[in-house]
Structures are given as structure tokens and as C-alpha cells.
Write an enzyme that holds these catalytic residues in place. Structure first.
Site, PDB file in Angstrom:
ATOM      1  N   ARG A  81      47.933  35.059  44.069  1.00 32.87           N
ATOM      2  CA  ARG A  81      46.582  34.687  44.520  1.00 32.87           C
ATOM      3  C   ARG A  81      46.674  33.402  45.354  1.00 32.87           C
ATOM      4  O   ARG A  81      47.119  32.374  44.854  1.00 32.87           O
ATOM      5  CB  ARG A  81      45.666  34.475  43.316  1.00 32.87           C
ATOM      6  CG  ARG A  81      44.224  34.245  43.685  1.00 32.87           C
ATOM      7  CD  ARG A  81      43.383  33.933  42.465  1.00 32.87           C
ATOM      8  NE  ARG A  81      43.129  35.101  41.629  1.00 32.87           N
ATOM      9  CZ  ARG A  81      42.717  35.036  40.363  1.00 32.87           C
ATOM     10  NH1 ARG A  81      42.535  33.858  39.776  1.00 32.87           N
ATOM     11  NH2 ARG A  81      42.492  36.128  39.661  1.00 32.87           N
ATOM     12  N   ARG A 150      40.057  25.745  40.135  1.00 34.10           N
ATOM     13  CA  ARG A 150      40.390  26.936  40.918  1.00 34.10           C
ATOM     14  C   ARG A 150      39.895  26.765  42.354  1.00 34.10           C
ATOM     15  O   ARG A 150      39.402  25.707  42.724  1.00 34.10           O
ATOM     16  CB  ARG A 150      39.732  28.162  40.272  1.00 34.10           C
ATOM     17  CG  ARG A 150      40.213  28.441  38.855  1.00 34.10           C
ATOM     18  CD  ARG A 150      41.641  28.905  38.853  1.00 34.10           C
ATOM     19  NE  ARG A 150      42.092  29.314  37.537  1.00 34.10           N
ATOM     20  CZ  ARG A 150      42.008  30.553  37.046  1.00 34.10           C
ATOM     21  NH1 ARG A 150      41.445  31.498  37.743  1.00 34.10           N
ATOM     22  NH2 ARG A 150      42.491  30.833  35.848  1.00 34.10           N
ATOM     23  N   LYS A 217      40.532  27.302  32.529  1.00 35.43           N
ATOM     24  CA  LYS A 217      40.219  27.352  33.960  1.00 35.43           C
ATOM     25  C   LYS A 217      38.941  26.560  34.248  1.00 35.43           C
ATOM     26  O   LYS A 217      38.061  26.446  33.376  1.00 35.43           O
ATOM     27  CB  LYS A 217      40.064  28.799  34.426  1.00 35.43           C
ATOM     28  CG  LYS A 217      39.031  29.572  33.636  1.00 35.43           C
ATOM     29  CD  LYS A 217      38.718  30.941  34.221  1.00 35.43           C
ATOM     30  CE  LYS A 217      39.818  31.946  34.054  1.00 35.43           C
ATOM     31  NZ  LYS A 217      39.380  33.345  34.303  1.00 35.43           N
ATOM     32  N   LYS A 219      35.966  26.068  37.416  1.00 30.42           N
ATOM     33  CA  LYS A 219      35.524  26.622  38.704  1.00 30.42           C
ATOM     34  C   LYS A 219      34.399  25.806  39.332  1.00 30.42           C
ATOM     35  O   LYS A 219      33.450  25.436  38.646  1.00 30.42           O
ATOM     36  CB  LYS A 219      35.058  28.059  38.500  1.00 30.42           C
ATOM     37  CG  LYS A 219      36.187  28.958  37.997  1.00 30.42           C
ATOM     38  CD  LYS A 219      35.743  30.386  37.867  1.00 30.42           C
ATOM     39  CE  LYS A 219      36.928  31.286  37.568  1.00 30.42           C
ATOM     40  NZ  LYS A 219      36.520  32.683  37.420  1.00 30.42           N
ATOM     41  N   CYS A 439      35.373  44.791  40.434  1.00 25.85           N
ATOM     42  CA  CYS A 439      36.632  44.063  40.215  1.00 25.85           C
ATOM     43  C   CYS A 439      37.800  45.049  40.315  1.00 25.85           C
ATOM     44  O   CYS A 439      37.594  46.260  40.291  1.00 25.85           O
ATOM     45  CB  CYS A 439      36.607  43.415  38.837  1.00 25.85           C
ATOM     46  SG  CYS A 439      36.813  44.608  37.500  1.00 25.85           S
ATOM     47  N   CYS A 445      45.080  45.208  36.476  1.00 30.81           N
ATOM     48  CA  CYS A 445      44.589  44.187  35.547  1.00 30.81           C
ATOM     49  C   CYS A 445      44.974  44.528  34.103  1.00 30.81           C
ATOM     50  O   CYS A 445      44.601  45.588  33.584  1.00 30.81           O
ATOM     51  CB  CYS A 445      43.065  44.052  35.643  1.00 30.81           C
ATOM     52  SG  CYS A 445      42.461  42.815  34.484  1.00 30.81           S
ATOM     53  N   CYS A 484      35.860  45.352  32.311  1.00 23.52           N
ATOM     54  CA  CYS A 484      35.816  44.741  30.969  1.00 23.52           C
ATOM     55  C   CYS A 484      34.742  43.661  31.001  1.00 23.52           C
ATOM     56  O   CYS A 484      34.202  43.347  32.068  1.00 23.52           O
ATOM     57  CB  CYS A 484      37.188  44.173  30.577  1.00 23.52           C
ATOM     58  SG  CYS A 484      37.501  42.493  31.140  1.00 23.52           S
ATOM     59  N   CYS A 488      34.437  39.478  36.210  1.00 26.53           N
ATOM     60  CA  CYS A 488      35.052  38.996  37.457  1.00 26.53           C
ATOM     61  C   CYS A 488      34.255  39.329  38.721  1.00 26.53           C
ATOM     62  O   CYS A 488      34.366  38.629  39.717  1.00 26.53           O
ATOM     63  CB  CYS A 488      36.466  39.534  37.574  1.00 26.53           C
ATOM     64  SG  CYS A 488      37.530  38.941  36.257  1.00 26.53           S
TER      65      CYS A 488
END
Ligand code: SRM
Ligand code: SF4
Length: 575
Positions: A81, A150, A217, A219, A439, A445, A484, A488
């Protein structure tokens, strides 16, 4: 630190990842040694550290059963990424990613919901070459993933305007103020002559992150007054730029504590939107952003990763407590938050003028996947345009692409190349398709429990047909799907959210607002993929009959509430 009482956890209470980070010598671990091993995978600790370098170890889950049957190893592969602030990619960097995808990846590029590129299917042995190629084109994968700041999102529309210019000038400074300072990335991927990762070079410091980086994480997104295309409320830190009296950048409203990840049947995990905490002048925004990160660093939960995001710290200790801690860290008085309102959300698709002479084209990319298919050779088309006309490429938070800096006389050439490759220019697309996102989910994934990107094209076209039938084609209904509950593709902020619960089944959410400020609500549980449209149809029929003026579907659902909607359409109540 414990988020409820503030005590410091004992060493053995720390989550496993905390211990890996602490012992990693600023993210070095034994990655350099591991890269010299002729194995398809990294060791367990390095798999965690790799994420900070922008790499996920994955497997091709489509091939799992077959491999098991044949007694073979899983098909391991890496996802890279690239962190792309504001989604701005030079023509050279675009071509570099296209080359890596072609040479070492699975032949596709994927635009993410946070304006990054993901390259799937890279083998361990090709990682270094791939990462070097990306860096040669002046982009980095450092901080693409991991427990650090991120990619910082920002509206990518290249429109000349004083507010946008002010924010664009500030963005690189904010990015570097929140980036990790470790030299590990350069040593491991770029310099190439590192022998041992066992020591941190003398004098190297991580002034913002410390030895253990963040609990989770983190953001950040910058929204522009009146344009929330970044979904600012989904972020740990949301900065909303406002104008001064002259129309230039005046300052920022500071929103905190957004996050959408949740775990099914675990109500202690939840999605929530960021709320206004303060306002600051433009020259104070970097200091306040570092302070918000520092408070989360010092007080976030390091014992339980499911409870480690900033939103849980704020839920446990309260917004007032959090604001006081941030106030303690900055050298100026925080201002009161200003009201935030969004008239509409722009997707920046189609041709628009950038300035007097130049144009940009927002090009719809289904679920962000830039690939060649038999009927439409999108990847080849974009490559041909970038090679011949050298536009800047900008990635949007809706997984689309903007071709920027196109001269008046080049517009026909752009359209001709797209047509030659069978790529529809946006005018032909159904609005519901344009507003849909999904996603990646299967097969890459590791957390997916259901399909998403691969089934969404069919689902959204069936839904589009229903909307046409009911006269709702232009009702601006957004539908977002994930494989899920992690969220995302930001499904909890769509008019309709479809969240995978198990293979072939989805929770159906309704009632988000088109401006992205409100979460939608669970309407029907574990609906079979084939029944999604039938489940939504009665709601849409009633909406078509009862809608007042230009009322949005999400607003209509929210006004009635899910309990009344379920009663009216006899849907089983959620457990
Ligand atoms: Fe995400 C984990 C893909 C945006 C919440 N996300 C993952 C991983 C890396 C799976 C994993 O950990 O093994 C997925 C890789 C799939 C693949 O094969 O490529 C993945 N997330 C994505 C992307 C590519 C989806 C897309 O359609 O574009 C987005 C990449 C963004 C980027 O460029 O940085 C992506 N992820 C998001 C968003 C949306 C956003 O940030 O605006 C969210 C919800 C907002 C939030 O963070 O709360 C999101 N992803 C998660 C979570 C849940 C986090 C949580 O707090 O619980 C996970 C799982 C985790 O972190 O444990 C996750
Ligand atoms: Fe994977 Fe779930 Fe994120 Fe989809 S929402 S990419 S399935 S983690």
C-alpha cells in the site's frame, strides 16, 4: 495506559503487538535478515512490522482448498500500500505503479477508499524491487499501514480556489509532522546494504511515536468547508478547513474520535462518527494534530487491540477530559468548535474546469480496481493517456481517478483513448452505480467472511433496475458493501450499507445521511445475497410514494426509524 482509570499496564498485560513494536528497534526487527531467506513468508513478528512499511502478508484464498487437498503450502503473496497524501500521483508515479503491478503484482492497481494505491499479489522475493520502484517515483509505502498516522486524506479536486490552495500548501508539512522518523525503511528497502537490524543507530529518535508507536492505527482527513468528499467523520482526527473573510484559509475545525471498525456480536466494539472538539488557526493546526496523536499515544489502550482506537479512549474518559489533555500539550488556547455543515457531497466525476485553460476528468472506476477486462481495457487506457498526455492522476476517496491538468485541446484525445479501449465515460453510468463502493474482501483479504468487490457489480445493477422502475434513478442513493464488519468501504455512512456476516449473507443497514455525518442503522440481519434487492424493495417503494420533494432515502429511513420500518415491512427485529 488503561483507558478507564489511567493506570499503566504491567508488561505481561500488554498486547502481543505492543511487545513486538517495543523490541523492534524502531521497526527494524529482523526484516532485513528475513528478506535474505528463500521462503515465501516472513516470521510472525516481522509480519506485524511489515505493516508499518506498507506491506501485508496475504494468501490467495481462492486457492486455499485446492492447496489443502494437494497437501501444498498456502499461496502466500504480499499486498503493498503506497501512502498518497490527498491522492496526488505524478504521471511518473502512476506509470511506476502500473509497471510494478504488471511485472511483480497481479496485473491490477487498486484505488483505496483512503486515496492510496494497493498492489496485490507481489511475492516476497519481489518486494524490494517493487518498493524501490515506488520510491524512485518519489512516493513511499512507509506508514501505509501499522500503528502510526495513516495516509492523510484531502479533497483531490484540482480546482483553483484560495481555500484549496491554502490547504494544499499546508498538507506536506502536516504529513511530515505526523510521519515516523525511523531510518529503518530506508535501510531495509532502499539502501540495500544493511547487515543486521539488531540495533537502533545512535541518535535516532522517534520524537512523536516513542519506542512503541501508537496503540493502534490512526487516521486523519481534511475536509473543506462545504465539501465532505473525504468522509471526514470516519476519522480519528478530522480537520475541516474554513475560510476567513477574504475567502482564503482561515483555520480548521478539529473533530476527534471517528472510527467504523467493529466486531460482530461484540457490542463493546462500535462504529462512531468524529465529533467537534475545538477550532484552531491555520498556523496552529500542526501543533494541535501532533497533540491529539500524543494524547492517544500516552493514554490509548495497549492491552486490548479491539479497544485501542482513539474512539474508545474518548468514549471511556469523555470529550471534555480529552480536550483538556490536548489543551495541556499545545502552546495556545483552543478555540470553541464551530458548527460544521455540508450542503452536499461531491464525487468530482465528469469534466470540470480547473482554471481558465485547463480541465480535469473525474473517471469512475468500479470499486477502485484498475484492470483490463475483455470488454473494457481500463488499465491500458489509463496507461496510454498518462504516457501520451502526462496528466497528474488524483485518487478520490470514492475509489475513482481524476485526470488533472488536461488542456482544452487534449480533451478529445482523452475521450478517444477511453473509447478505443471500450471504457465508458461517466455519462453512460447509472447514478446508483457511480455512488457505490465495495472493499476488496475475497480472495486477498484475510479478514473477509463474505464476498464484496466481486459481487457488488451485480448487486448494484439489480438495485439500479429497481430504482429505475420506481422512478428513483436520480435520488442519489449510495450503497456501500464490505466483506466483514470492519467497515473499509465505510458502509455505515452510506444510505444503504451491506456488511458481510458469513459467506453469501449480509446485514442490511439503512438511514445514513448523504453528507456522511450520521451512522446508518441495522435494518435486516444476515440477508442472503440474492434477497438483498427484495429486502430493500418495499422500503424503496414506500419511499417513492411518500418522499417529500428532494428528500434523501437515508433521511427518510432515519426519520421513520428502523423499528417502525421493520414493523411496517415485517422484518425480524435484530437480535
Ligand atoms: Fe481497512 C483492515 C482494506 C479503509 C477499517 N483493511 C484491512 C485489511 C488490511 C485486512 C487486514 O488487516 O488483514 C484490508 C486489506 C484487504 C485487501 O486485500 O486489500 C483492508 N481498508 C482496506 C481498503 C483497501 C478498502 C478499500 O476498499 O479501499 C482501504 C485502504 C485504506 C488506505 O489506503 O489506507 C481500507 N479500513 C478502511 C476504512 C475506511 C477509512 O479509513 O476511511 C476503515 C473504517 C474506518 C476506521 O478505520 O475505523 C477500515 N480495515 C479496517 C479495520 C477495522 C479497524 C478497527 O478500528 O477496528 C481493519 C482490521 C483491523 O485494523 O484490525 C482493516
Ligand atoms: Fe477485508 Fe473486512 Fe476490510 Fe473488507 S471490510 S477489506 S473484508 S477487513
Amino acid at each position: 495506559m488503561c483507558t478507564t482509570c489511567g493506570c499503566t499496564p504491567l508488561e505481561d498485560e500488554l498486547s502481543k503487538v505492543e511487545r513486538v513494536k517495543a523490541g523492534s528497534n524502531h521497526l527494524r526487527g529482523t526484516l532485513a535478515e528475513d528478506l535474505t531467506q528463500d521462503t515465501p513468508t516472513f516470521n510472525e513478528e516481522n509480519v506485524q512490522l511489515l505493516k508499518f512499511h506498507g506491506v501485508y502478508q496475504q494468501e490467495d484464498r481462492d486457492k486455499r482448498k485446492e492447496a489443502r487437498r494437494l497437501g501444498l503450502e498456502k499461496h502466500h503473496q504480499m499486498m503493498i500500500r503506497t501512502r498518497i497524501p490527498g491522492g496526488v500521483v505524478s504521471a511518473e508515479a502512476y506509470l511506476a505503479h502500473d509497471d510494478v503491478a504488471n511485472r511483480w503484482g497481479n496485473g491490477t492497481l487498486r484505488v483505496t477508499t483512503r486515496q492510496d494505491f494497493q498492489l496485490h499479489g507481489v511475492l516476497k522475493g519481489d518486494l524490494r524491487n517493487s518498493i524501490r520502484a515506488i520510491n524512485d517515483a518519489l512516493l513511499t509505502t512507509l506508514g501505509g499501514c501499522g500503528d502510526v498516522e495513516r495516509n492523510i486524506m484531502c479533497c483531490p479536486a484540482p480546482i483553483r480556489d484560495a481555500l484549496r490552495d491554502g490547504v494544499a500548501a499546508l498538507l506536506p508539512e502536516l504529513v511530515s509532522a505526523l510521519a515516523p522518523a525511523t531510518g529503518a525503511y530506508h535501510e531495509i528497502w532502499l539502501d540495500g546494504d544493511l547487515v543486521s537490524g539488531s540495533a537502533t543507530p545512535p541518535g535516532e529518535e522517534e520524537p512523536l511515536y516513542g519506542e512503541q508507536y501508537l496503540p493502534r492505527k490512526f487516521k486523519t482527513a481534511i475536509g473543506l468547508e462545504g465539501d465532505n468528499c473525504v468522509d471526514v467523520h470516519a476519522n480519528d482526527l478530522g480537520l475541516v478547513a474554513y475560510r476567513d473573510g477574504s475567502g482564503a484559509l482561515g483555520g480548521f475545525n478539529v473533530l476527534v474520535g471517528g472510527g467504523l471498525g467493529r466486531t460482530r456480536n461484540k457490542p463493546e466494539t462500535f462504529a462512531t462518527v468524529a465529533v467537534p472538539m475545538a477550532s484552531v488557526r491555520a498556523d496552529q493546526v500542526i501543533e494541535v494534530s501532533r497533540a491529539v496523536v500524543a494524547v492517544q499515544r500516552d493514554h490509548g489502550d495497549r492491552t486490548n487491540r479491539r479497544h485501542a482506537r482513539l474512539k474508545y479512549l474518548i468514549a471511556d474518559r469523555g470529550l471534555a477530559w480529552f480536550r483538556e489533555r490536548v489543551q495541556d500539550q499545545v502552546s495556545f488556547e483552543l478555540g470553541d468548535p464551530r458548527a460544521v455543515s455540508w450542503p452536499r457531497v461531491e464525487d468530482h466525476l465528469g469534466w470540470q474546469r480547473s482554471d481558465g485553460s485547463r480541465w480535469f476528468l473525474g473517471l469512475y472506476i468500479e470499486n477502485g480496481r484498475i484492470a483490463d477486462a475483455e470488454e473494457a481495457r481500463l488499465r491500458s487506457a489509463l496507461r496510454a493517456i498518462v504516457e501520451s498526455l502526462r496528466p497528474e492522476v488524483r485518487l478520490t476517496p470514492q475509489q475513482n481517478v481524476i485526470l488533472s491538468g488536461v488542456e482544452e485541446g487534449e480533451r478529445d484525445a482523452v475521450e478517444a483513448i477511453l473509447r478505443e479501449h471500450g471504457v465508458a465515460v461517466n455519462g453512460d453510468l447509472h447514478p446508483a452505480v457511480q455512488l457505490a463502493m465495495a472493499c476488496p474482501a475475497l480472495p486477498t483479504c484475510g479478514l473477509a467472511v463474505a464476498e464484496s468487490e466481486r459481487v457488488m457489480p451485480a448487486v448494484i445493477r439489480r438495485l439500479a433496475a429497481v430504482l429505475d422502475e420506481l422512478g428513483l434513478r436520480d435520488a442519489g442513493i449510495s450503497t456501500r458493501m464490505t466483506g466483514c464488519p470492519n467497515g473499509c468501504a465505510r458502509p455505515y455512512l452510506g444510505d444503504i450499507g451491506l456488511v458481510g456476516t458469513t459467506l453469501g449473507k449480509y446485514d442490511v443497514y439503512v438511514g445514513g445521511d448523504p453528507q456522511g455525518t450520521r451512522l446508518n442503522l441495522l435494518y435486516a440481519e444476515s440477508v442472503r445475497l440474492d434477497d438483498i434487492c427484495d429486502t430493500l424493495r418495499p422500503l424503496l417503494e414506500a419511499f417513492a410514494r411518500e418522499r417529500r420533494g428532494a428528500e434523501a432515502f437515508g433521511d427518510w429511513c432515519n426519520q421513520l426509524g428502523v423499528t417502525r420500518l421493520r414493523d411496517r415491512f415485517t422484518v425480524e427485529p435484530a437480535a
